[in-house]
Write a protein that holds these residues in place. Structure first.
Motif, PDB file in Angstrom:
ATOM      1  N   PRO A 144      26.454  10.681 -32.008  1.00 43.15           N
ATOM      2  CA  PRO A 144      25.105  11.041 -32.467  1.00 43.15           C
ATOM      3  C   PRO A 144      24.585  10.174 -33.605  1.00 43.15           C
ATOM      4  CG  PRO A 144      26.683  12.422 -33.551  1.00 43.15           C
ATOM      5  CD  PRO A 144      27.482  11.524 -32.640  1.00 43.15           C
ATOM      6  N   LYS A 145      23.276  10.212 -33.753  1.00 48.25           N
ATOM      7  CA  LYS A 145      22.629   9.756 -34.983  1.00 48.25           C
ATOM      8  C   LYS A 145      22.361  11.029 -35.771  1.00 48.25           C
ATOM      9  CE  LYS A 145      20.378   5.656 -33.057  1.00 48.25           C
ATOM     10  NZ  LYS A 145      19.074   4.976 -32.774  1.00 48.25           N
ATOM     11  N   ILE A 146      22.973  11.154 -36.921  1.00 44.71           N
ATOM     12  CA  ILE A 146      22.875  12.394 -37.688  1.00 44.71           C
ATOM     13  C   ILE A 146      21.668  12.321 -38.612  1.00 44.71           C
ATOM     14  CG2 ILE A 146      24.021  13.858 -39.394  1.00 44.71           C
ATOM     15  CD1 ILE A 146      26.672  13.025 -38.113  1.00 44.71           C
ATOM     16  N   ARG A 147      20.724  13.236 -38.403  1.00 42.60           N
ATOM     17  CA  ARG A 147      19.474  13.250 -39.170  1.00 42.60           C
ATOM     18  C   ARG A 147      19.644  14.027 -40.463  1.00 42.60           C
ATOM     19  NH1 ARG A 147      15.219  15.589 -35.282  1.00 42.60           N
ATOM     20  NH2 ARG A 147      13.898  15.301 -37.129  1.00 42.60           N
ATOM     21  N   ASP A 148      20.270  15.196 -40.388  1.00 40.13           N
ATOM     22  CA  ASP A 148      20.623  15.961 -41.589  1.00 40.13           C
ATOM     23  C   ASP A 148      21.757  16.909 -41.217  1.00 40.13           C
ATOM     24  OD1 ASP A 148      19.429  18.193 -40.359  1.00 40.13           O
ATOM     25  OD2 ASP A 148      17.561  17.990 -41.470  1.00 40.13           O
ATOM     26  N   GLY A 149      22.020  17.903 -42.045  1.00 36.71           N
ATOM     27  CA  GLY A 149      23.190  18.737 -41.822  1.00 36.71           C
ATOM     28  C   GLY A 149      23.162  19.610 -40.584  1.00 36.71           C
ATOM     29  N   ASP A 150      22.010  19.780 -39.951  1.00 38.29           N
ATOM     30  CA  ASP A 150      21.981  20.597 -38.731  1.00 38.29           C
ATOM     31  C   ASP A 150      21.130  19.998 -37.616  1.00 38.29           C
ATOM     32  OD1 ASP A 150      19.317  21.171 -39.469  1.00 38.29           O
ATOM     33  OD2 ASP A 150      19.886  23.030 -40.478  1.00 38.29           O
ATOM     34  N   GLN A 151      20.782  18.717 -37.744  1.00 38.83           N
ATOM     35  CA  GLN A 151      19.990  18.068 -36.708  1.00 38.83           C
ATOM     36  C   GLN A 151      20.571  16.688 -36.398  1.00 38.83           C
ATOM     37  OE1 GLN A 151      15.528  18.746 -36.853  1.00 38.83           O
ATOM     38  NE2 GLN A 151      16.030  19.044 -39.008  1.00 38.83           N
ATOM     39  N   VAL A 152      20.759  16.424 -35.106  1.00 38.28           N
ATOM     40  CA  VAL A 152      21.267  15.128 -34.669  1.00 38.28           C
ATOM     41  C   VAL A 152      20.481  14.681 -33.441  1.00 38.28           C
ATOM     42  CG1 VAL A 152      23.584  15.727 -35.502  1.00 38.28           C
ATOM     43  CG2 VAL A 152      23.037  16.009 -33.078  1.00 38.28           C
ATOM     44  N   THR A 153      20.647  13.419 -33.091  1.00 33.08           N
ATOM     45  CA  THR A 153      20.062  12.895 -31.860  1.00 33.08           C
ATOM     46  C   THR A 153      21.167  12.215 -31.069  1.00 33.08           C
ATOM     47  OG1 THR A 153      17.918  12.501 -32.932  1.00 33.08           O
ATOM     48  CG2 THR A 153      18.336  11.352 -30.868  1.00 33.08           C
ATOM     49  N   ILE A 154      21.276  12.574 -29.798  1.00 31.91           N
ATOM     50  CA  ILE A 154      22.229  11.924 -28.900  1.00 31.91           C
ATOM     51  C   ILE A 154      21.413  11.310 -27.772  1.00 31.91           C
ATOM     52  CG2 ILE A 154      24.164  12.216 -27.312  1.00 31.91           C
ATOM     53  CD1 ILE A 154      25.135  14.523 -29.005  1.00 31.91           C
ATOM     54  N   GLY A 155      21.408   9.986 -27.705  1.00 28.98           N
ATOM     55  CA  GLY A 155      20.546   9.322 -26.734  1.00 28.98           C
ATOM     56  C   GLY A 155      19.099   9.612 -27.075  1.00 28.98           C
ATOM     57  N   SER A 156      18.371  10.190 -26.143  1.00 30.88           N
ATOM     58  CA  SER A 156      16.974  10.558 -26.385  1.00 30.88           C
ATOM     59  C   SER A 156      16.802  12.048 -26.650  1.00 30.88           C
ATOM     60  CB  SER A 156      16.119  10.164 -25.169  1.00 30.88           C
ATOM     61  OG  SER A 156      16.568  10.843 -24.002  1.00 30.88           O
ATOM     62  N   THR A 157      17.924  12.767 -26.768  1.00 26.79           N
ATOM     63  CA  THR A 157      17.871  14.220 -26.957  1.00 26.79           C
ATOM     64  C   THR A 157      17.983  14.591 -28.424  1.00 26.79           C
ATOM     65  OG1 THR A 157      18.921  14.546 -24.791  1.00 26.79           O
ATOM     66  CG2 THR A 157      18.888  16.435 -26.294  1.00 26.79           C
ATOM     67  N   ARG A 158      16.960  15.251 -28.953  1.00 23.01           N
ATOM     68  CA  ARG A 158      16.997  15.754 -30.324  1.00 23.01           C
ATOM     69  C   ARG A 158      17.642  17.136 -30.307  1.00 23.01           C
ATOM     70  NH1 ARG A 158      12.151  16.800 -32.866  1.00 23.01           N
ATOM     71  NH2 ARG A 158      11.119  17.129 -30.858  1.00 23.01           N
ATOM     72  N   ILE A 159      18.673  17.305 -31.121  1.00 20.21           N
ATOM     73  CA  ILE A 159      19.474  18.535 -31.081  1.00 20.21           C
ATOM     74  C   ILE A 159      19.425  19.256 -32.419  1.00 20.21           C
ATOM     75  CG2 ILE A 159      21.828  19.438 -30.873  1.00 20.21           C
ATOM     76  CD1 ILE A 159      22.361  17.148 -28.884  1.00 20.21           C
ATOM     77  N   ARG A 160      19.189  20.554 -32.345  1.00 20.41           N
ATOM     78  CA  ARG A 160      19.264  21.446 -33.507  1.00 20.41           C
ATOM     79  C   ARG A 160      20.516  22.297 -33.330  1.00 20.41           C
ATOM     80  NH1 ARG A 160      19.817  24.613 -37.267  1.00 20.41           N
ATOM     81  NH2 ARG A 160      18.143  25.442 -38.601  1.00 20.41           N
ATOM     82  N   LEU A 161      21.455  22.217 -34.273  1.00 21.26           N
ATOM     83  CA  LEU A 161      22.704  22.956 -34.158  1.00 21.26           C
ATOM     84  C   LEU A 161      22.445  24.462 -34.211  1.00 21.26           C
ATOM     85  CD1 LEU A 161      25.085  20.797 -36.381  1.00 21.26           C
ATOM     86  CD2 LEU A 161      24.635  20.621 -33.930  1.00 21.26           C
TER      87      LEU A 161
END
Length: 243
Positions: A29-46
């Motif tokens: 992942p590209k880690i945006r902050d402590g609970d948000q990352v991006t994997i490929g084109s998918t933005r993920i909220r933990l």
């Protein structure tokens, strides 16, 4: 036969959203902050946790100003930032992010963040990590070692907002905790991209080599903020300056 065919089609259509929601997303992942990352084109909220945003300020155990949002981000990067994650998407939130449960080599990342004190159990949505938060609080781990405002309260903070943590805050603490890292000093040497709002209401980001970088004055009242990466700035809806 035709009736059975259409019944099968209808069943497939009904099941497809559920299958899509349960799909796994994997990758580094590209880690945006402590609970948000991006994997490929998918933005993920933990799912089930809430961590401080990059511009949230806390107090450290000595009662001094601390960029805890950056610290939570950096600890997550240090722990599993270079490894491949597997995230099971459960739903899509109103911001278009995939809310997911993520693991790395069988480790529950949300559990690690809460247990280590870098995020809180987001009780509004889940009680899965309540026991881990209790452990972190009693151990004075991570955020709990100092003083801080719960991330969900910080986003709508006011002078009556509750202060958490083990450190007894000084009289000036509330002013610090209610402020933002979007002040005149970058919250981290890694977070030197400036974001400001232009006269048209657009968010513009400026890298250190940008022509107007030095002239952008960072003041919370003017809507400025610091970003750590171009990806983070663009995820916040900003575009790069054209000059």
């Amino acid at each position: 036969m035709m009736t059975r065919f259409w019944v099968a089609i209808a069943a497939a259509l009904l099941l497809s959203p559920a299958l899509a929601e349960a799909a796994d997303v994997s990758g580094v992942p590209k880690i945006r902050d402590g609970d948000q990352v991006t994997i490929g084109s998918t933005r993920i909220r933990l799912r089930g946790i809430d961590a401080p945003s990059l511009d949230q300020l806390c107090l450290d155990p000595k009662g001094e100003r601390w960029s805890c949002g950056v610290a939570a981000h950096d600890e997550l990067v240090r722990h599993v930032g270079a490894k491949s994650w597997t995230c099971q998407v459960q739903r899509t939130d109103r911001f278009g992010r995939s809310v997911a449960h993520c693991e790395v080599d069988g480790e529950d990342i949300q559990k690690w963040l809460v247990h280590s004190g870098w995020a809180l159990a987001y009780e509004r949505y889940s009680h899965d990590y309540d026991p881990d938060e209790k452990v972190a609080r009693e151990a004075k781990a991570g955020l709990w070692a100092g003083a801080f405002i719960a991330p969900w309260d910080w986003r709508v903070r006011n002078k009556n907002t509750t202060i958490l943590g083990a450190t007894k805050p000084p009289e000036t603490a509330r002013a610090i905790l209610l402020a933002s890292a979007s002040g005149p000093v970058a919250p981290s040497p890694e977070c030197t991209i400036k974001g400001n709002v232009n006269r048209s209401g657009q968010c513009i980001y400026h890298r250190p080599q940008s022509r107007w970088y030095a002239k952008i004055q960072m003041h919370v009242s003017k809507g400025t903020r610091w970003f750590c990466t171009v990806e983070e700035a663009e995820a916040a809806g900003c575009r790069e300056t054209r000059r």
